[in-house]
Design an enzyme around this catalytic site. Structure first.
Site, PDB file in Angstrom:
ATOM      1  N   GLY A 192      18.589  36.073  99.674  1.00  6.09           N
ATOM      2  CA  GLY A 192      18.531  36.190 101.131  1.00  6.09           C
ATOM      3  C   GLY A 192      17.196  35.724 101.685  1.00  6.09           C
ATOM      4  N   GLU A 219      15.794  40.303  92.852  1.00  5.20           N
ATOM      5  CA  GLU A 219      16.244  40.681  91.512  1.00  5.20           C
ATOM      6  C   GLU A 219      17.115  39.594  90.862  1.00  5.20           C
ATOM      7  OE1 GLU A 219      18.571  44.188  91.680  1.00  5.20           O
ATOM      8  OE2 GLU A 219      18.562  44.405  89.498  1.00  5.20           O
ATOM      9  N   ASP A 265      13.902  44.646 101.166  1.00  2.00           N
ATOM     10  CA  ASP A 265      14.215  46.042 100.824  1.00  2.00           C
ATOM     11  C   ASP A 265      13.075  46.721 100.048  1.00  2.00           C
ATOM     12  OD1 ASP A 265      16.622  45.508 101.988  1.00  2.00           O
ATOM     13  OD2 ASP A 265      17.770  45.417 100.134  1.00  2.00           O
ATOM     14  N   GLY A 317      18.840  48.282 103.201  1.00  2.00           N
ATOM     15  CA  GLY A 317      18.357  49.118 102.105  1.00  2.00           C
ATOM     16  C   GLY A 317      19.562  49.560 101.301  1.00  2.00           C
ATOM     17  N   GLU A 336      21.572  51.465 105.023  1.00  2.00           N
ATOM     18  CA  GLU A 336      22.985  51.066 104.834  1.00  2.00           C
ATOM     19  C   GLU A 336      23.584  51.652 103.547  1.00  2.00           C
ATOM     20  OE1 GLU A 336      22.987  46.760 104.470  1.00  2.00           O
ATOM     21  OE2 GLU A 336      21.545  46.822 102.825  1.00  2.00           O
ATOM     22  N   ARG A 351      25.470  57.084 119.828  1.00  2.00           N
ATOM     23  CA  ARG A 351      25.551  55.619 119.798  1.00  2.00           C
ATOM     24  C   ARG A 351      24.902  55.110 118.513  1.00  2.00           C
ATOM     25  NH1 ARG A 351      28.514  56.528 123.375  1.00  2.00           N
ATOM     26  NH2 ARG A 351      28.450  55.741 125.521  1.00  2.00           N
ATOM     27  N   ARG A 362      15.501  40.309 108.704  1.00  2.00           N
ATOM     28  CA  ARG A 362      15.140  39.297 107.703  1.00  2.00           C
ATOM     29  C   ARG A 362      14.546  38.037 108.305  1.00  2.00           C
ATOM     30  NH1 ARG A 362      20.083  39.033 103.506  1.00  2.00           N
ATOM     31  NH2 ARG A 362      20.133  36.919 104.299  1.00  2.00           N
TER      32      ARG A 362
HETATM   33  O1  F6P Z   1      17.931  41.071 101.108  1.00  2.00           O
HETATM   34  C1  F6P Z   1      18.688  42.205 100.756  1.00  2.00           C
HETATM   35  C2  F6P Z   1      19.583  42.531 101.878  1.00  2.00           C
HETATM   36  O2  F6P Z   1      18.750  42.547 102.963  1.00  2.00           O
HETATM   37  C3  F6P Z   1      20.340  43.844 101.761  1.00  2.00           C
HETATM   38  O3  F6P Z   1      19.695  44.970 102.226  1.00  2.00           O
HETATM   39  C4  F6P Z   1      21.624  43.533 102.465  1.00  2.00           C
HETATM   40  O4  F6P Z   1      22.639  44.400 102.059  1.00  2.00           O
HETATM   41  C5  F6P Z   1      21.836  42.135 102.043  1.00  2.00           C
HETATM   42  O5  F6P Z   1      20.575  41.548 102.060  1.00  2.00           O
HETATM   43  C6  F6P Z   1      22.855  41.357 102.809  1.00  2.00           C
HETATM   44  O6  F6P Z   1      22.646  39.997 102.616  1.00  2.00           O
HETATM   45  P1  F6P Z   1      23.769  38.857 102.551  1.00  2.00           P
HETATM   46  O7  F6P Z   1      24.712  39.066 103.669  1.00  2.00           O
HETATM   47  O8  F6P Z   1      22.950  37.614 102.695  1.00  2.00           O
HETATM   48  O9  F6P Z   1      24.411  39.000 101.220  1.00  2.00           O
END
Ligand code: F6P
Length: 362
Positions: free
Chosen positions: A11, A116, A140, A183, A235, A280, A289
């Protein structure tokens, strides 16, 4: 060291361009090296997609979000994921092809910038003989081996700003305002944003929460004369005995990981009819990001990039550059596999939150 490669995987994240710029500048200035920037992460190695990076074409990158080189979540050469004619996800092993393309370019080293997944792939290529150095990237902040990765502090600031804004609406309308932040299995963004943004309840993947504890905190605020509450939830947070909320399963995604999300709205529904407040939920999503990195992430990205070039020059292959304040260190990629850096019960920020009366939903 005459030619080196760099790629950004996974990401996107604020500060990636700061790393690319620092790698280019230090490799050119100190080694007169040529820099091959693979496009779309490891896909660039598979399909031989690259561009040459120079001091000229990396100028003014420092403040830009995203990555000049592009990224791709699906580009694991060992399990390359594509959709077939029926839309089904199928995988191929393109690792030999990617290695061959790398070798044809006669590179003296590869800097793999990523989380990772990217670092695990980098390690596999290292085991196959490629001279690889990793740079940690994750908003994260859940990568083991490093205290911080760039992008995290910018994400925390975005979430903190959102909490400030939600406070004013919550107070004006006497509402419960929920902010869902990223997260997956570590709640660093929720914890730091929650403390900096004055959240009253912080819900983390590390501490399963009880609805009763959440309601108790809201009711306590009501009886103290503060009939509004601001909640930040990661999340990946779960109710005690519950499971993580998934929007889309890994098997249907090219990324190969579950897409999380929905726990904030779920919580809103669970509590709304039990309290005298409207509830809400705001999902912050990808605003965490993207965009301009803050000063901290510009500095960290620049330091990590320059340090990675030093590591390549010193042939410290198979390592990740890591930030162990106040120093940068090298950590073997072998030590990172499968380890997620989660918030432990001894964490002082966690204690601090409870010391000042924040509820962690327990
Ligand atoms: O970079 C990690 C993250 O920000 C996670 O917290 C999130 O669940 C994920 O990316 C979602 O990314 P994508 O939609 O690009 O798979």
């Amino acid at each position: 060291m005459k030619r080196i490669g760099i790629l950004t995987g996974g990401g996107d994240c604020s500060g990636l361009n700061a790393v690319i710029r620092a790698v280019t500048r230090s490799a050119v200035i100190h080694h007169q090296a040529r820099i091959i920037g693979f496009e779309k992460g490891f896909e660039g190695m598979i399909y031989n997609l690259w561009q040459e990076l120079t001091i000229e074409n990396t100028r003014e990158l420092l403040t830009l979000g995203g990555t000049l080189l592009g990224s791709s979540n699906k580009g694991d050469p060992f399990h390359f994921r594509e959709r077939d004619a029926d839309g089904k996800v199928v995988t191929h092993d393109f690792s030999a092809r990617a290695k061959e393309n790398f070798e044809k370019l006669e590179l003296d080293g590869l800097i793999a910038v990523g989380g990772e997944g990217t670092l695990e792939i980098a390690y596999k290529f290292f085991q196959m003989g490629l001279p690889v150095v990793g740079v940690p990237k994750t908003i994260d902040n859940d990568l083991s081996g490093t205290e911080y990765s760039f992008g995290f502090q910018t994400a925390v600031q975005v979430a903190c700003d959102a909490l400030d804004r939600l406070h004013t609406t919550g107070k004006s309308h006497q509402r419960v305002m929920i902010l869902e932040v990223m997260g997956r299995s570590a709640g660093w963004i929720a914890l730091e944003a929650g403390i900096s943004g004055g959240a009253h309840i912080i819900l983390l993947p590390e501490i399963p929460f009880s609805i009763e504890a959440v309601l108790n905190k809201i009711r306590a605020r009501d009886s103290e004369g503060h009939p509004f509450t601001v909640i930040v939830i990661a999340e990946g947070a779960t109710e005690v005995g519950g499971s993580v909320m998934i929007q889309k399963k890994a098997e249907n995604r090219l990324q190969g990981t579950d897409l999380l999300g929905g726990v904030g709205h779920w919580l809103a529904n669970e509590i709304e009819d039990k309290i005298p407040h409207e509830v809400r939920c705001t999902v912050l999503g990808y605003t965490q990001r993207g965009g301009t990195p803050n000063a901290f992430d510009r500095i960290l990205g620049t330091r990590l990039g320059a340090f990675a070039v030093r590591a390549l020059a010193e042939k410290e292959f198979g390592h990740m550059v890591s930030f162990r304040p106040p120093e940068l260190k090298l950590v073997p990629l072998a030590e990172l596999a499968g380890k997620v850096r989660r918030i432990t019960s001894e964490n002082q920020l966690l204690q601090c939150a409870e010391d000042i009366g924040v509820s962690l939903g327990r």
